[in-house]
Design a protein around this motif. Sequence first.
Motif, mmCIF file in Angstrom:
data_model
loop_
_atom_site.group_PDB
_atom_site.id
_atom_site.type_symbol
_atom_site.label_atom_id
_atom_site.label_comp_id
_atom_site.label_asym_id
_atom_site.label_seq_id
_atom_site.Cartn_x
_atom_site.Cartn_y
_atom_site.Cartn_z
ATOM 1 N N GLU A 1 -14.519 -38.909 -64.063
ATOM 2 C CA GLU A 1 -13.995 -37.915 -64.718
ATOM 3 C C GLU A 1 -15.074 -36.679 -64.105
ATOM 4 O O GLU A 1 -14.556 -35.411 -64.060
ATOM 5 C CB GLU A 1 -14.120 -37.794 -66.309
ATOM 6 C CG GLU A 1 -13.365 -38.626 -66.964
ATOM 7 C CD GLU A 1 -13.105 -40.108 -66.607
ATOM 8 O OE1 GLU A 1 -12.376 -40.962 -66.334
ATOM 9 O OE2 GLU A 1 -14.487 -40.754 -66.312
ATOM 10 N N ARG A 2 -16.363 -36.790 -63.897
ATOM 11 C CA ARG A 2 -17.248 -35.713 -63.420
ATOM 12 C C ARG A 2 -16.587 -35.435 -62.047
ATOM 13 O O ARG A 2 -16.489 -34.314 -61.582
ATOM 14 C CB ARG A 2 -18.557 -36.374 -63.136
ATOM 15 C CG ARG A 2 -19.466 -35.384 -62.592
ATOM 16 C CD ARG A 2 -21.012 -35.609 -62.762
ATOM 17 N NE ARG A 2 -21.567 -37.054 -61.938
ATOM 18 C CZ ARG A 2 -22.672 -37.499 -62.338
ATOM 19 N NH1 ARG A 2 -23.390 -37.071 -62.970
ATOM 20 N NH2 ARG A 2 -22.635 -38.828 -61.447
ATOM 21 N N GLU A 3 -16.209 -36.371 -61.039
ATOM 22 C CA GLU A 3 -15.883 -35.859 -59.800
ATOM 23 C C GLU A 3 -14.569 -35.269 -59.786
ATOM 24 O O GLU A 3 -14.347 -34.236 -58.904
ATOM 25 C CB GLU A 3 -15.641 -37.440 -58.957
ATOM 26 C CG GLU A 3 -15.121 -36.953 -57.410
ATOM 27 C CD GLU A 3 -14.963 -38.295 -56.831
ATOM 28 O OE1 GLU A 3 -14.397 -38.111 -55.536
ATOM 29 O OE2 GLU A 3 -15.218 -39.357 -57.233
ATOM 30 N N LEU A 4 -13.712 -35.727 -60.878
ATOM 31 C CA LEU A 4 -12.459 -34.723 -60.976
ATOM 32 C C LEU A 4 -12.718 -33.456 -61.535
ATOM 33 O O LEU A 4 -12.048 -32.673 -60.952
ATOM 34 C CB LEU A 4 -11.615 -35.728 -62.232
ATOM 35 C CG LEU A 4 -10.220 -35.213 -62.319
ATOM 36 C CD1 LEU A 4 -9.546 -35.271 -60.764
ATOM 37 C CD2 LEU A 4 -9.566 -36.185 -63.386
ATOM 38 N N SER A 5 -13.713 -33.301 -62.245
ATOM 39 C CA SER A 5 -13.858 -31.778 -62.697
ATOM 40 C C SER A 5 -14.450 -31.239 -61.580
ATOM 41 O O SER A 5 -13.967 -29.918 -61.288
ATOM 42 C CB SER A 5 -15.010 -32.056 -63.923
ATOM 43 O OG SER A 5 -15.700 -30.726 -64.396
ATOM 44 N N VAL A 6 -15.296 -31.760 -60.760
ATOM 45 C CA VAL A 6 -15.755 -31.044 -59.718
ATOM 46 C C VAL A 6 -14.741 -30.668 -58.441
ATOM 47 O O VAL A 6 -14.779 -29.471 -58.156
ATOM 48 C CB VAL A 6 -17.073 -31.709 -58.777
ATOM 49 C CG1 VAL A 6 -17.378 -30.998 -57.567
ATOM 50 C CG2 VAL A 6 -18.352 -31.737 -59.798
ATOM 51 N N GLN A 7 -13.782 -31.697 -58.262
ATOM 52 C CA GLN A 7 -13.020 -31.616 -57.071
ATOM 53 C C GLN A 7 -11.840 -30.173 -57.790
ATOM 54 O O GLN A 7 -11.237 -29.467 -56.847
ATOM 55 C CB GLN A 7 -12.332 -32.710 -56.842
ATOM 56 C CG GLN A 7 -13.122 -33.497 -56.082
ATOM 57 C CD GLN A 7 -12.509 -34.545 -55.172
ATOM 58 O OE1 GLN A 7 -11.076 -34.380 -54.886
ATOM 59 N NE2 GLN A 7 -12.968 -35.644 -54.985
ATOM 60 N N LEU A 8 -11.641 -30.309 -59.175
ATOM 61 C CA LEU A 8 -10.682 -29.439 -59.697
ATOM 62 C C LEU A 8 -11.235 -28.079 -59.804
ATOM 63 O O LEU A 8 -10.613 -27.216 -59.914
ATOM 64 C CB LEU A 8 -10.013 -29.640 -60.775
ATOM 65 C CG LEU A 8 -9.047 -31.150 -60.531
ATOM 66 C CD1 LEU A 8 -8.601 -31.461 -62.080
ATOM 67 C CD2 LEU A 8 -7.776 -30.763 -59.923
ATOM 68 N N GLY A 9 -12.498 -27.989 -59.880
ATOM 69 C CA GLY A 9 -13.245 -26.637 -60.098
ATOM 70 C C GLY A 9 -13.122 -26.029 -61.737
ATOM 71 O O GLY A 9 -13.390 -24.978 -61.831
#
Length: 536
Positions: free
Chosen positions: A159-167
Motif C-alpha cells: 500500500e505504501r508503494e501504491l501511494s508513492v507511485q500514484l502520488g
Amino acid sequence: MQNSLNNSSSAQGAQFRQLQKQLRDLWSSVDLFDQDDYDILVVPSVSLDQRELRKIKGFLHYEERLLFSLIRLRNPHTRLVYVTSQPLPPIVIDYYLQLLPGIPFSHARDRLLLMTAYDGSLQPLSQKILERPRLMARIRQALRPNRSYMVCYNSTHLERELSVQLGIPLLAADPDLLCWGTKSGSRQIFQMSGITHPDGSELVWNLKDLAEAAADLWERQSQLKRIVIKLNEGFSGEGNAVLDLRQIPQAAPTQASHEQRVTALITQMEHLSFQGSEETWENFAGRIPELGAIAEAFIEGDQKRSPSVQGYITPNGEVKILSTHDQILGGPDGQIYLGCRFPADEAYRLRLQTLGMQVGRILAEKGAIERYGVDFVAVRQPEGSALAWDLQAIEINLRKGGTTHPFMSLKYLTNGRYDLSTGLFYSQQGRQKYYIATDNLQKERYRGLIPNDLMDIITHHRLHFDSSNRTGIVFHLMGALSEFGKLGLTSIGDSLQQAEDLYNQVVHVLDQETDTNACARNLCSYSSTPISWNQG
C-alpha cells in the motif's frame, strides 16, 4: 545490490512520509475531513500472506467490507474510486447507494468510479494493481492532484508503494510502525502504558527457544493450565494455538527439572489445539522462523468475555475513542473472531475507553495514524471484589477490523454521535442505538443464493434497513453467498434485544427460504427481479 535495494526502500519511505504530511495540513477533525471536497481512492486489499488468505473462506469477497465507504458519497462534493480484484455485482452497488440519506441515487452514482483488476488469484489486491501499469494510469487520471487520498484495509509495503507511485497520501499507519500491532509489539505498548496484560515471553524465532520461553512462564506461574502460542502476526485469531499443560503433569515445575520440562513441551507442541480448522503443526511450526512467536498465559475463567475498544489517531496526533464492543468468538478455545455486539457491557465500557486512550496516546507518540483497536479478556470476579470484571489487554490491531464497518455503517446511516460520557451511541433524533454484527453467517444450505435472491427475500420479508426509524439490517459480503453460503450483516435496533431479535429473524427467514421443500411450496414465487433477454 543489497545497498541499492536499501537505498530504494529508504527513498520510498521518505516520499511516503512527505505525502502523509499533506494530510496533517488538510486535517482539522475526523468528521470535518469527511465533509470536504476530496477524491477518495478505496483499495480494500486484504494484504496478507497467501498461506493466511487460504484460511479465510471467500477471502476475495472481504474486499466488499469497505463498501460502507460508499456512504461517504452523501457529501455531494465527494468523489470515490473503488478498486476490486473482480467486478462487483451491480445490485450490490445499487444496494449501498440506495442507503444514502437525502442524496439522489443518480447523483451519487455519477460520483462513483468502479475499477477492477480482473484477477481472482490469492495475491493481495494492491499487488495486482501495481502489476498493471494501465490500470495504475487510469486510477491516476481519475484522481485530482492535491485533492485526493487513499484508504485501505491494512497497510503494508504494498500500500505504501501504491501511494508513492500514484502520488497521493495514504490515510493509514506507516508500514514501518506495524511492529506495534504485532503480538510482541502489543505487549511492549501495554507495558509502556501501564495496562494489565497476561504474563508472557519476548519474541522468539525457533522451536527450542519457544519451549524455553514456555517453560520459564510455567515456572513463574506454576498454577497454569494452558499456554497460548501466538505467531507474531495473525488474523482474526488464526495465528493462535493452545498448549494444554494438563496433558504433561510429569513436567510440572514441582515434578521435573527445567531441561526435562523443555523436552516435554517440545513434544507436547506437536499436539497443539489450533483455532483454524485447516491449520497443521507442520505449517504452524514452519512459520515460527519466518514470523516469530510468543508464549502467553491462557486466561482461565468460568465467566469470560472478549471486549474491545476502537480508537482513531488523526494525522495531527489527536486521539479519539470511537466505540467499544463485546466480541463474539468461536473456535476450539474461543479465539476466532465471529462477530460483535455494540456497545460493550456497561460494567466495563468506560474503563475500556480509558485504557484505549492510554494505548492511543502511546501509538500517536510513535507516529501511528488512523484506526486502531485493542482487544481484552474480561473475567468475572468473585462477589465482593472491588471490580466486577478483571480486564487483561491481549492485542492491538493497527488497521481496520471486523468492528469497523458495522460501526461506520451505523454512524453514516443515522448521522448520529458516540457519547463518551456513557459509551452509548445516539441517532440524530436522540435515540440510543445498538447492533449485533457478523462476517460469518454461514450455512451450507445458503449456497447457491445469488445477491439478487437475497434482495428478493429481504424485500419480501421487509428485512432491509428502514431510514425512517433508523433500524433494520445492513448486509455485506453478499458476493460470498452463492459459492460459500456466507454472508455478513449488521442488525441495528433501539435496544440490544431488538437488534438480536432482528438478527434471529434474518436467520429464520434464510433458513426457511433455503428449505429444500421451499420452492415446492411456492415460497420462491414472489421474485421481483426483472429478467433481461439481452444478456448474451
